[in-house]
Design a protein around this motif. Structure first.
Motif, PDB file in Angstrom:
ATOM      1  N   ALA A 173      78.541  42.482  -5.769  1.00  0.00           N
ATOM      2  CA  ALA A 173      77.769  42.637  -4.534  1.00  0.00           C
ATOM      3  C   ALA A 173      78.714  42.691  -3.347  1.00  0.00           C
ATOM      4  O   ALA A 173      79.720  41.979  -3.305  1.00  0.00           O
ATOM      5  N   VAL A 174      78.373  43.521  -2.379  1.00  0.00           N
ATOM      6  CA  VAL A 174      79.125  43.593  -1.128  1.00  0.00           C
ATOM      7  C   VAL A 174      78.581  42.516  -0.185  1.00  0.00           C
ATOM      8  O   VAL A 174      77.388  42.489   0.108  1.00  0.00           O
ATOM      9  N   LEU A 175      79.453  41.642   0.265  1.00  0.00           N
ATOM     10  CA  LEU A 175      79.059  40.558   1.164  1.00  0.00           C
ATOM     11  C   LEU A 175      79.209  40.936   2.627  1.00  0.00           C
ATOM     12  O   LEU A 175      78.393  40.564   3.465  1.00  0.00           O
ATOM     13  N   ASP A 176      80.279  41.629   2.948  1.00  0.00           N
ATOM     14  CA  ASP A 176      80.519  42.077   4.325  1.00  0.00           C
ATOM     15  C   ASP A 176      81.165  43.452   4.231  1.00  0.00           C
ATOM     16  O   ASP A 176      82.361  43.567   3.957  1.00  0.00           O
ATOM     17  N   ASP A 177      80.375  44.497   4.429  1.00  0.00           N
ATOM     18  CA  ASP A 177      80.900  45.849   4.259  1.00  0.00           C
ATOM     19  C   ASP A 177      81.970  46.163   5.284  1.00  0.00           C
ATOM     20  O   ASP A 177      82.964  46.832   4.978  1.00  0.00           O
ATOM     21  N   ALA A 178      81.834  45.652   6.504  1.00  0.00           N
ATOM     22  CA  ALA A 178      82.818  45.948   7.550  1.00  0.00           C
ATOM     23  C   ALA A 178      84.179  45.355   7.228  1.00  0.00           C
ATOM     24  O   ALA A 178      85.216  45.921   7.592  1.00  0.00           O
ATOM     25  N   ARG A 179      84.187  44.223   6.533  1.00  0.00           N
ATOM     26  CA  ARG A 179      85.442  43.540   6.205  1.00  0.00           C
ATOM     27  C   ARG A 179      85.875  43.754   4.759  1.00  0.00           C
ATOM     28  O   ARG A 179      86.825  43.117   4.293  1.00  0.00           O
ATOM     29  N   ASP A 180      85.172  44.603   4.031  1.00  0.00           N
ATOM     30  CA  ASP A 180      85.495  44.854   2.621  1.00  0.00           C
ATOM     31  C   ASP A 180      85.481  43.559   1.809  1.00  0.00           C
ATOM     32  O   ASP A 180      86.362  43.317   0.973  1.00  0.00           O
ATOM     33  N   GLU A 181      84.461  42.738   1.999  1.00  0.00           N
ATOM     34  CA  GLU A 181      84.343  41.484   1.247  1.00  0.00           C
ATOM     35  C   GLU A 181      83.275  41.641   0.169  1.00  0.00           C
ATOM     36  O   GLU A 181      82.174  42.117   0.445  1.00  0.00           O
ATOM     37  N   ILE A 182      83.607  41.192  -1.037  1.00  0.00           N
ATOM     38  CA  ILE A 182      82.676  41.305  -2.152  1.00  0.00           C
ATOM     39  C   ILE A 182      82.648  40.004  -2.954  1.00  0.00           C
ATOM     40  O   ILE A 182      83.495  39.124  -2.786  1.00  0.00           O
ATOM     41  N   MET A 183      81.668  39.906  -3.842  1.00  0.00           N
ATOM     42  CA  MET A 183      81.689  38.919  -4.911  1.00  0.00           C
ATOM     43  C   MET A 183      81.393  39.663  -6.211  1.00  0.00           C
ATOM     44  O   MET A 183      80.685  40.673  -6.212  1.00  0.00           O
ATOM     45  N   TYR A 184      81.958  39.168  -7.306  1.00  0.00           N
ATOM     46  CA  TYR A 184      81.749  39.855  -8.586  1.00  0.00           C
ATOM     47  C   TYR A 184      81.968  38.904  -9.744  1.00  0.00           C
ATOM     48  O   TYR A 184      82.509  37.796  -9.585  1.00  0.00           O
ATOM     49  N   TYR A 185      81.550  39.360 -10.922  1.00  0.00           N
ATOM     50  CA  TYR A 185      81.722  38.613 -12.158  1.00  0.00           C
ATOM     51  C   TYR A 185      82.777  39.316 -13.014  1.00  0.00           C
ATOM     52  O   TYR A 185      82.521  40.400 -13.553  1.00  0.00           O
ATOM     53  N   PRO A 186      83.970  38.742 -13.151  1.00  0.00           N
ATOM     54  CA  PRO A 186      85.044  39.435 -13.876  1.00  0.00           C
ATOM     55  C   PRO A 186      84.688  39.798 -15.312  1.00  0.00           C
ATOM     56  O   PRO A 186      85.117  40.848 -15.819  1.00  0.00           O
ATOM     57  N   GLY A 187      83.889  38.969 -15.983  1.00  0.00           N
ATOM     58  CA  GLY A 187      83.577  39.214 -17.385  1.00  0.00           C
ATOM     59  C   GLY A 187      82.778  40.463 -17.652  1.00  0.00           C
ATOM     60  O   GLY A 187      82.652  40.882 -18.805  1.00  0.00           O
ATOM     61  N   PRO A 238      79.707  28.096  -2.524  1.00  0.00           N
ATOM     62  CA  PRO A 238      80.817  28.992  -2.200  1.00  0.00           C
ATOM     63  C   PRO A 238      80.489  29.983  -1.087  1.00  0.00           C
ATOM     64  O   PRO A 238      81.348  30.305  -0.268  1.00  0.00           O
ATOM     65  N   LEU A 239      79.263  30.467  -1.034  1.00  0.00           N
ATOM     66  CA  LEU A 239      78.877  31.376   0.057  1.00  0.00           C
ATOM     67  C   LEU A 239      78.902  30.645   1.394  1.00  0.00           C
ATOM     68  O   LEU A 239      79.421  31.174   2.391  1.00  0.00           O
ATOM     69  N   GLY A 243      81.188  30.993   5.192  1.00  0.00           N
ATOM     70  CA  GLY A 243      80.501  31.282   6.447  1.00  0.00           C
ATOM     71  C   GLY A 243      79.223  32.075   6.313  1.00  0.00           C
ATOM     72  O   GLY A 243      78.615  32.434   7.331  1.00  0.00           O
ATOM     73  N   PHE A 244      78.792  32.354   5.089  1.00  0.00           N
ATOM     74  CA  PHE A 244      77.541  33.081   4.883  1.00  0.00           C
ATOM     75  C   PHE A 244      76.369  32.106   4.818  1.00  0.00           C
ATOM     76  O   PHE A 244      76.543  30.914   4.556  1.00  0.00           O
ATOM     77  N   GLU A 245      75.187  32.639   5.023  1.00  0.00           N
ATOM     78  CA  GLU A 245      73.963  31.860   4.913  1.00  0.00           C
ATOM     79  C   GLU A 245      73.180  32.365   3.709  1.00  0.00           C
ATOM     80  O   GLU A 245      72.515  33.417   3.786  1.00  0.00           O
ATOM     81  N   PRO A 246      73.262  31.672   2.573  1.00  0.00           N
ATOM     82  CA  PRO A 246      72.500  32.135   1.408  1.00  0.00           C
ATOM     83  C   PRO A 246      71.002  31.952   1.613  1.00  0.00           C
ATOM     84  O   PRO A 246      70.558  30.949   2.187  1.00  0.00           O
ATOM     85  N   VAL A 247      70.242  32.932   1.140  1.00  0.00           N
ATOM     86  CA  VAL A 247      68.782  32.900   1.243  1.00  0.00           C
ATOM     87  C   VAL A 247      68.226  33.075  -0.173  1.00  0.00           C
ATOM     88  O   VAL A 247      68.047  34.195  -0.646  1.00  0.00           O
TER      89      VAL A 247
END
Length: 273
Positions: A173-187, A238-239, A243-247
């Motif tokens: 998932a892209v977390l911050d498109d402007a900053r090229d920040e993502i989260m992912y599952y390596p497996g 972790p989110l 600095g993110f606000e999980p919903v």
């Protein structure tokens, strides 16, 4: 301080949502779906977007297309340009023209019907620098060069190897498109693709197997608020630390078809300023 950016989304009500066939490991036609609960959960997601200041456009559902609720698969929009989908499975083929018809009727000039199989934002994740593109189960590797030529952005191919994560948006998932920040599952990825992701995104948030299996990567972020399945509780801390606000939202009925927040949400990215 994280700042949310107003977004425009396209969603399709689950009026005809059922699990009547199986085209991924999550789908079991012997397990009944509660249509009323599915609609309630979908409406909750739609209302949360609007409460956060985002615009939600609606695509009319078509009878006999039970997966049309997963609007992310119908097209990819970058800089106001629309690349349609071409589905791998015949059960979903008729969704593609329904999406293109919506774009033609809603002010998007010349939406492109693709030559090669791509399942749109199921397998295309957009940041300010790249388009990350999944392959291995649905979208053809040939669709990557087609998208690069059409959008004029570099496309990075990523090989999915675990059938539970049949689309890129179930594993990243892209977390911050402007900053090229993502989260992912390596497996979910091949060794080479894991190495590419580690090189491009050394500070990415890495999900555990448990949170990935809860479809926690099937999330939508506006740069601050991250809407994700409530069952992926391991991602909340972790989110917040970043600095993110999980919903957290309940999408349990949609999970029965292998989809969650992102699958139900197509982003209508405006033309570049």
């Amino acid at each position: 301080m994280r700042t949310a950016t107003p977004r425009r989304y396209l969603m399709c009500p689950p009026a005809h949502f059922r699990v009547t066939y199986s085209i991924n490991p999550w789908m079991d036609p012997t397990k009944p779906v509660d249509p009323a609960l599915a609609l309630f959960q979908w409406e909750d997601l739609r209302d949360r977007y609007r409460a956060l200041g985002h615009t939600v456009e609606l695509l009319d559902p078509v009878p006999d297309l039970p997966d049309m609720v997963f609007a992310a698969n119908g097209a990819t929009v970058v800089d106001g340009k629309v690349l349609g989908a071409r589905f791998a499975n015949p059960e979903r083929e008729a969704e593609a023209p329904a999406h293109l018809a919506w774009f033609r009727s809603n002010g998007f000039p010349d939406p492109r019907e693709p030559v090669h199989i791509n399942e749109a934002e199921g397998d295309f994740a957009v940041t300010s620098t790249w388009i990350l593109a999944g392959q291995g189960f649905r979208s053809s590797p040939l669709s990557h060069s087609e998208a690069q030529e059409f959008f004029g952005r570099p496309v990075i191919g990523l090989e999915l190897t675990d059938p539970r994560y049949y689309h890129l948006d179930t594993a990243l998932a892209v977390l911050d498109d402007a900053r090229d920040e993502i989260m992912y599952y390596p497996g979910a990825f091949s060794p080479g693709s894991r190495a590419v992701l580690a090189r491009l995104f050394p500070d990415a948030l890495l999900a555990t197997d448990r949170d990935a299996a809860a479809l926690g990567l099937n999330a939508v972020s506006d740069g601050r608020n991250v809407l994700l399945p409530r069952t992926a509780g391991g991602l909340l801390g972790p989110l917040r630390e970043r600095g993110f606000e999980p919903v957290p939202v309940d999408m349990s009925e949609l999970h029965k078809a292998g989809g969650s927040v992102k699958c139900c949400t197509q982003e209508l990215r405006p033309p570049a300023p």
